[in-house]
Scaffold this active site. Structure first.
Site, mmCIF file in Angstrom:
data_model
loop_
_atom_site.group_PDB
_atom_site.id
_atom_site.type_symbol
_atom_site.label_atom_id
_atom_site.label_comp_id
_atom_site.label_asym_id
_atom_site.label_seq_id
_atom_site.Cartn_x
_atom_site.Cartn_y
_atom_site.Cartn_z
ATOM 1 N N ASP A 117 0.755 -1.060 -0.108
ATOM 2 C CA ASP A 117 0.039 0.037 0.122
ATOM 3 C C ASP A 117 0.888 1.189 -0.190
ATOM 4 O O ASP A 117 1.976 1.256 0.403
ATOM 5 C CB ASP A 117 -0.888 -0.162 1.273
ATOM 6 C CG ASP A 117 -1.690 1.204 1.455
ATOM 7 O OD1 ASP A 117 -2.389 1.592 0.579
ATOM 8 O OD2 ASP A 117 -1.491 1.709 2.593
ATOM 9 N N ASP A 168 -7.142 -2.842 2.700
ATOM 10 C CA ASP A 168 -5.935 -3.836 2.476
ATOM 11 C C ASP A 168 -6.324 -5.213 2.951
ATOM 12 O O ASP A 168 -5.700 -6.241 2.920
ATOM 13 C CB ASP A 168 -4.813 -3.365 3.117
ATOM 14 C CG ASP A 168 -4.200 -2.019 2.761
ATOM 15 O OD1 ASP A 168 -4.348 -2.120 1.439
ATOM 16 O OD2 ASP A 168 -3.948 -1.111 3.401
#
Length: 226
Positions: free
Chosen positions: A9, A177
């Site tokens: 990320d 996520d």
């Protein structure tokens, strides 16, 4: 246990608290001998630009899995459309003053400024037949299809790279996520991550933001996993 690639990320994971790129995390990623994919809820051009600035190969997952590309010289592949998201936006606009972020560039979801009551909005959406959800990434609230997420994006991109999603280690900090962690072979949450991502992580760093990403990579190297 040996992994073949990383999927990382961007905001909150390889940045500082002020969203500047964390230079030590950048240096660390550049030293790796395995591919590094960036995965973000942000738009495709942002993801590609960040990948180029870092010095990576250009493989990215953007719009929370709605857009993927494996190299700079290839067009992005987009999944789904904005139709359901726009219906949900129109409905919620009757109850809240909503501000879209990057509407010109988003192709598969709508991102909103975080200045309205998220839980009330979620409750209102439950009364409607839209196949969408609201996801708070701590930087924006995303109106996205329930059929699209970073995990699905990782599975698609892994196939394009000749890999399996389980070949990847995922590093992240936010609720968007979670599916990426579940699809990957191993998930590491940085210390500033929210409770949901820490629940599904295999390992949680002691350090936060980019320092946590550096710690995560060093943890993998010390175990000989990458």
């Amino acid at each position: 246990m040996k992994f073949k690639a990383l999927v990382v990320d961007i905001d909150g994971t390889i940045t500082c608290a002020n969203r500047e790129l964390h230079l030590e995390a950048v240096k660390k990623m550049r030293t790796l001998k395995v591919p590094v994919v960036l995965a973000t809820g942000n738009i495709l051009c942002y993801a590609r630009t960040t990948s180029r600035l870092i010095g990576l190969g250009g493989a990215v997952i953007a719009e929370n899995g709605g857009a993927v590309t494996v190299r700079y010289d290839l067009n992005g592949i987009f999944e789904g459309s904005l139709e359901e998201c726009e219906k949900a936006f129109s409905f919620l606009s009757k109850h809240f003053k909503l501000t879209k972020l990057d509407p010109t560039y988003r192709k598969t979801e709508i991102a909103l400024r975080r200045d309205f009551d998220l839980e009330k909005a979620r409750a209102l959406l439950e009364t409607q037949p839209f196949d969408v959800e609201l996801v708070d990434t701590k930087y924006a609230i995303h109106v996205k299809s329930i059929k699209i997420n970073k995990g699905i994006g990782l599975q698609k991109l892994a196939g394009m790279m000749g890999l399996e999603a389980e070949d990847f280690v995922a590093i992240g900090d936010s609720a968007n996520d979670v599916e990426m962690f579940e699809a990957a072979g191993f998930g590491i949450a940085v210390a500033n991550g929210d409770d949901r991502i820490k629940e599904v992580a295999n390992y949680v760093t002691e350090a936060s933001f980019g320092d946590g990403a550096v710690e995560a990579i060093e943890f993998l190297e010390s175990n000989g996993w990458i």
